[in-house]
Scaffold this active site. Structure first.
Site, PDB file in Angstrom:
ATOM      1  N   THR A 173       0.741  -1.275  -0.030  1.00 47.53           N
ATOM      2  CA  THR A 173      -0.130  -0.021  -0.136  1.00 47.53           C
ATOM      3  C   THR A 173       0.734   1.158  -0.019  1.00 47.53           C
ATOM      4  O   THR A 173       2.157   1.501   0.490  1.00 47.53           O
ATOM      5  CB  THR A 173      -0.712   0.036   1.130  1.00 47.53           C
ATOM      6  N   ASP A 174       0.054   2.309  -0.260  1.00 46.72           N
ATOM      7  CA  ASP A 174       0.845   3.881  -0.522  1.00 46.72           C
ATOM      8  C   ASP A 174       0.501   4.301   1.239  1.00 46.72           C
ATOM      9  O   ASP A 174      -0.246   3.741   1.901  1.00 46.72           O
ATOM     10  CB  ASP A 174       0.492   4.343  -1.623  1.00 46.72           C
ATOM     11  N   ALA A 175       0.919   5.371   1.126  1.00 45.59           N
ATOM     12  CA  ALA A 175       0.700   6.394   2.289  1.00 45.59           C
ATOM     13  C   ALA A 175      -0.740   6.492   2.599  1.00 45.59           C
ATOM     14  O   ALA A 175      -1.228   6.664   3.729  1.00 45.59           O
ATOM     15  CB  ALA A 175       1.181   7.957   2.178  1.00 45.59           C
ATOM     16  N   GLY A 176      -1.856   6.367   1.745  1.00 47.98           N
ATOM     17  CA  GLY A 176      -3.062   6.340   1.610  1.00 47.98           C
ATOM     18  C   GLY A 176      -3.826   5.147   2.203  1.00 47.98           C
ATOM     19  O   GLY A 176      -5.041   4.966   2.221  1.00 47.98           O
TER      20      GLY A 176
ATOM     21  N   ILE B 246      -3.970   2.633   0.366  1.00 49.80           N
ATOM     22  CA  ILE B 246      -4.409   1.727  -0.866  1.00 49.80           C
ATOM     23  C   ILE B 246      -3.415   0.901  -1.665  1.00 49.80           C
ATOM     24  O   ILE B 246      -2.382   1.449  -1.457  1.00 49.80           O
ATOM     25  CB  ILE B 246      -5.411   2.630  -1.936  1.00 49.80           C
TER      26      ILE B 246
END
Length: 136
Positions: free
Chosen positions: A17-20, A22
């Site tokens: 996942t990324d920082a968000g 997702i």
């Protein structure tokens, strides 16, 4: 043409996942690559065996359609479907699906068969074609 419909389960890990929170878009490429490898393995085609004979499959083209964000810890299924068998390449349609069938990502992948030493396209060996066509 439909050859060897196949599904492989994937769970989204934190590292995917990324920082968000997702799935980072490039990781869908990893998911579909793993599913193609497992599909080959399910047919009794081990890539390392063929590499010993200088035969490899390389991705020549990918079209990725990101439709729905997948999140950390999601359980997904990745599908593999051969839509075209050419002399030296295979065309795949792949999807990354939620458990309820919603499409997170859809991809068209062209994988070329190459002589790994000469780094040039070669005909897909008959034993590989046979297994793909028979689904065994």
């Amino acid at each position: 043409m439909s050859h060897c419909d196949f599904e492989w389960p994937i769970r989204v890990y934190y590292e995917d996942t990324d920082a968000g929170g997702i799935v980072y878009y490039a990781n869908y490429l990893k998911f579909i690559e793993r599913a193609r490898t497992e599909w080959l393995r399910s047919l009794g085609i081990e890539q390392d065996t063929w590499l010993a004979h200088n035969i490899a499959f390389v991705v020549r083209k990918v079209e990725l359609d990101l439709r729905l964000a997948a999140k950390f810890n999601a359980e997904l299924n990745v599908t593999v479907k051969v839509t075209q068998i050419k002399k030296a390449s295979l065309v795949f349609e792949q999807k990354v699906l939620a458990k309820d069938g919603r499409v997170h990502c859809q991809a068209t992948v062209i994988a070329a068969c190459i002589d790994n030493q000469a780094m040039r396209a070669v005909a897909i060996p008959e034993p590989i074609i046979s297994r793909i066509q028979s689904g065994v």
